[in-house]
Motif scaffolding. Structure first.
Motif, PDB file in Angstrom:
ATOM      1  N   PRO A  44       0.817  -1.217   0.000  1.00  0.00           N
ATOM      2  CA  PRO A  44       0.000   0.000   0.000  1.00  0.00           C
ATOM      3  C   PRO A  44       0.858   1.277   0.000  1.00  0.00           C
ATOM      4  N   LYS A  45       0.347   2.309  -0.622  1.00  0.00           N
ATOM      5  CA  LYS A  45       1.032   3.599  -0.615  1.00  0.00           C
ATOM      6  C   LYS A  45       1.170   4.109   0.817  1.00  0.00           C
ATOM      7  N   GLY A  46       2.330   4.697   1.101  1.00  0.00           N
ATOM      8  CA  GLY A  46       2.542   5.300   2.409  1.00  0.00           C
ATOM      9  C   GLY A  46       2.680   4.323   3.556  1.00  0.00           C
ATOM     10  N   ALA A  47       2.904   3.048   3.252  1.00  0.00           N
ATOM     11  CA  ALA A  47       2.988   2.032   4.304  1.00  0.00           C
ATOM     12  C   ALA A  47       4.187   2.276   5.219  1.00  0.00           C
ATOM     13  N   ARG A  48       4.058   1.821   6.469  1.00  0.00           N
ATOM     14  CA  ARG A  48       5.207   1.786   7.384  1.00  0.00           C
ATOM     15  C   ARG A  48       6.042   0.580   7.005  1.00  0.00           C
ATOM     16  N   LEU A  49       7.291   0.817   6.692  1.00  0.00           N
ATOM     17  CA  LEU A  49       8.146  -0.225   6.123  1.00  0.00           C
ATOM     18  C   LEU A  49       9.404  -0.397   6.962  1.00  0.00           C
ATOM     19  N   LEU A  50       9.683  -1.623   7.352  1.00  0.00           N
ATOM     20  CA  LEU A  50      10.905  -1.956   8.078  1.00  0.00           C
ATOM     21  C   LEU A  50      11.874  -2.588   7.096  1.00  0.00           C
ATOM     22  N   HIS A  61      16.446   5.417   0.095  1.00  0.00           N
ATOM     23  CA  HIS A  61      16.183   6.779  -0.375  1.00  0.00           C
ATOM     24  C   HIS A  61      15.048   6.849  -1.393  1.00  0.00           C
ATOM     25  N   PRO A  62      15.021   6.007  -2.425  1.00  0.00           N
ATOM     26  CA  PRO A  62      13.885   6.080  -3.342  1.00  0.00           C
ATOM     27  C   PRO A  62      12.563   5.657  -2.710  1.00  0.00           C
ATOM     28  N   LEU A  63      12.604   4.777  -1.701  1.00  0.00           N
ATOM     29  CA  LEU A  63      11.366   4.410  -1.015  1.00  0.00           C
ATOM     30  C   LEU A  63      10.838   5.583  -0.193  1.00  0.00           C
ATOM     31  N   VAL A  64      11.725   6.303   0.467  1.00  0.00           N
ATOM     32  CA  VAL A  64      11.322   7.513   1.193  1.00  0.00           C
ATOM     33  C   VAL A  64      10.731   8.524   0.220  1.00  0.00           C
ATOM     34  N   GLU A  65      11.367   8.694  -0.928  1.00  0.00           N
ATOM     35  CA  GLU A  65      10.863   9.633  -1.928  1.00  0.00           C
ATOM     36  C   GLU A  65       9.477   9.249  -2.431  1.00  0.00           C
ATOM     37  N   ARG A  66       9.157   7.958  -2.392  1.00  0.00           N
ATOM     38  CA  ARG A  66       7.836   7.484  -2.815  1.00  0.00           C
ATOM     39  C   ARG A  66       6.799   7.579  -1.701  1.00  0.00           C
ATOM     40  N   GLY A  67       7.189   8.111  -0.559  1.00  0.00           N
ATOM     41  CA  GLY A  67       6.223   8.370   0.502  1.00  0.00           C
ATOM     42  C   GLY A  67       6.121   7.312   1.576  1.00  0.00           C
ATOM     43  N   PHE A  68       7.012   6.320   1.558  1.00  0.00           N
ATOM     44  CA  PHE A  68       6.987   5.301   2.606  1.00  0.00           C
ATOM     45  C   PHE A  68       7.658   5.820   3.878  1.00  0.00           C
ATOM     46  N   VAL A  70       9.971   4.798   6.393  1.00  0.00           N
ATOM     47  CA  VAL A  70      10.951   3.715   6.452  1.00  0.00           C
ATOM     48  C   VAL A  70      11.731   3.747   7.761  1.00  0.00           C
ATOM     49  N   THR A  71      11.802   2.602   8.410  1.00  0.00           N
ATOM     50  CA  THR A  71      12.754   2.372   9.493  1.00  0.00           C
ATOM     51  C   THR A  71      13.841   1.478   8.922  1.00  0.00           C
ATOM     52  N   ALA A  72      15.056   1.990   8.870  1.00  0.00           N
ATOM     53  CA  ALA A  72      16.165   1.323   8.191  1.00  0.00           C
ATOM     54  C   ALA A  72      17.115   0.742   9.229  1.00  0.00           C
ATOM     55  N   VAL A  73      17.378  -0.564   9.116  1.00  0.00           N
ATOM     56  CA  VAL A  73      18.181  -1.284  10.104  1.00  0.00           C
ATOM     57  C   VAL A  73      19.442  -1.814   9.447  1.00  0.00           C
ATOM     58  N   ASP A  74      20.568  -1.624  10.119  1.00  0.00           N
ATOM     59  CA  ASP A  74      21.828  -2.216   9.666  1.00  0.00           C
ATOM     60  C   ASP A  74      22.739  -2.350  10.882  1.00  0.00           C
ATOM     61  N   GLU A  75      23.657  -3.320  10.830  1.00  0.00           N
ATOM     62  CA  GLU A  75      24.581  -3.478  11.953  1.00  0.00           C
ATOM     63  C   GLU A  75      25.774  -2.542  11.847  1.00  0.00           C
ATOM     64  N   SER A  76      25.954  -1.895  10.701  1.00  0.00           N
ATOM     65  CA  SER A  76      27.117  -1.040  10.478  1.00  0.00           C
ATOM     66  C   SER A  76      26.733   0.433  10.621  1.00  0.00           C
ATOM     67  N   ARG A  87      14.185   6.843   9.611  1.00  0.00           N
ATOM     68  CA  ARG A  87      14.607   6.494  10.966  1.00  0.00           C
ATOM     69  C   ARG A  87      15.613   5.352  10.844  1.00  0.00           C
ATOM     70  N   THR A  88      16.736   5.452  11.543  1.00  0.00           N
ATOM     71  CA  THR A  88      17.769   4.419  11.456  1.00  0.00           C
ATOM     72  C   THR A  88      17.949   3.736  12.807  1.00  0.00           C
ATOM     73  N   VAL A  89      18.236   2.439  12.736  1.00  0.00           N
ATOM     74  CA  VAL A  89      18.470   1.630  13.931  1.00  0.00           C
ATOM     75  C   VAL A  89      19.686   0.761  13.667  1.00  0.00           C
ATOM     76  N   ARG A  90      20.659   0.830  14.572  1.00  0.00           N
ATOM     77  CA  ARG A  90      21.827  -0.033  14.446  1.00  0.00           C
ATOM     78  C   ARG A  90      21.602  -1.304  15.243  1.00  0.00           C
ATOM     79  N   SER A  91      21.587  -2.438  14.547  1.00  0.00           N
ATOM     80  CA  SER A  91      21.362  -3.718  15.208  1.00  0.00           C
ATOM     81  C   SER A  91      21.656  -4.837  14.237  1.00  0.00           C
ATOM     82  N   ALA A  92      22.119  -5.963  14.781  1.00  0.00           N
ATOM     83  CA  ALA A  92      22.111  -7.189  13.993  1.00  0.00           C
ATOM     84  C   ALA A  92      20.654  -7.568  13.757  1.00  0.00           C
TER      85      ALA A  92
END
Length: 238
Positions: A44-50, A61-68, A70-76, A87-92
């Motif tokens: 769906p448009k504007g969905a909360r996306l992990l 970045h393109p997903l944010v530009e499309r209106g999602f 986004v909570t972005a997770v990476d260990e680095s 929104r960014t989260v550092r985690s395995a």
């Protein structure tokens, strides 16, 4: 920056290298393809996306530009420092527990092909743990002959060459894969462990986690939309 590499993983080239062999500078350069359009067409448009394993934000970045949202997770942290607008989260990924649920959980970059089955199970548990009722999980799979057509190379329109140098068996159905990225001004390599999964094995792994394939989103079946529910059975590798 010094990092402790995971066994079987290695990376070379300019700039920081993550524990799984990913070069931050390389991932910041890689162009986005049609993946954001595939995602946008499946949810769906504007969905909360992990986004699990966001890297330097190539898809974020393109997903944010499309209106999602986004909570972005990476260990680095070096990767996360390149991400903007989310929104960014550092985690395995396997250890992530945000206490939240999302309309869409995305596990791209072939992470479902983790060489260690226990790691794969941990990834899938994280997907399910964060999935809202009625939501979906988007997976990116390897091509079904991806480990067989080696060596091979592709020249990207952006002016660099991607070479899959080798995919050598190391036991228990796992291959050690070596890739090389050649730019006019720099070269990076990445070596990582990957477990080829047939369609039946992939669907069996999802079923074990309480997921089922809703539909394959691309003709080559590399992008998949899954939902909660019983799968086609207990077929496949465990």
């Amino acid at each position: 920056m010094t990092v402790s590499m995971r066994a079987g993983y290695q990376g070379t080239g300019p700039g920081p290298i993550t524990p799984d062999g990913c070069a931050v500078e390389l991932y910041a350069r890689l162009p986005v393809g049609d993946e954001p359009d595939i995602v946008a067409g499946a949810v769906p448009k504007g969905a909360r996306l992990l986004e699990l394993g966001c890297g330097a934000g190539r898809m974020t970045h393109p997903l944010v530009e499309r209106g999602f949202a986004v909570t972005a997770v990476d260990e680095s942290q070096d990767m996360l420092d390149r991400v903007r607008g989310a929104r960014t989260v550092r985690s395995a990924i396997e250890a992530l527990d945000l206490g939240e649920r999302f309309d869409v959980v995305m596990l791209a970059s072939f992470l479902v092909h983790a060489g260690d089955p226990d790691v794969r199970r941990g990834l899938l548990r994280t997907c399910v743990r964060h999935l809202a009722e009625g939501g979906c999980v988007l997976f990116q799979r390897e091509g079904e002959d991806w480990h067989e057509r080696v060596p091979r190379e592709r020249v990207d329109p952006a002016g660099f060459t991607v070479r899959l140098v080798s995919a050598e068996p190391v036991g228990d159905g796992v291959n050690s894969v070596r890739a090389r990225y050649v730019f006019p001004d720099a070269t990076w390599t990445q070596t990582f462990l990957s477990r080829p999964l047939t369609r039946e094995q992939f669907e069996g792994a999802l079923a074990e986690a309480g997921l089922r394939v809703d539909r394959y989103l691309t003709e080559d079946r590399t992008w998949v939309r899954a939902v909660a529910g019983p799968g086609p059975g207990e077929a496949g590798e465990r």
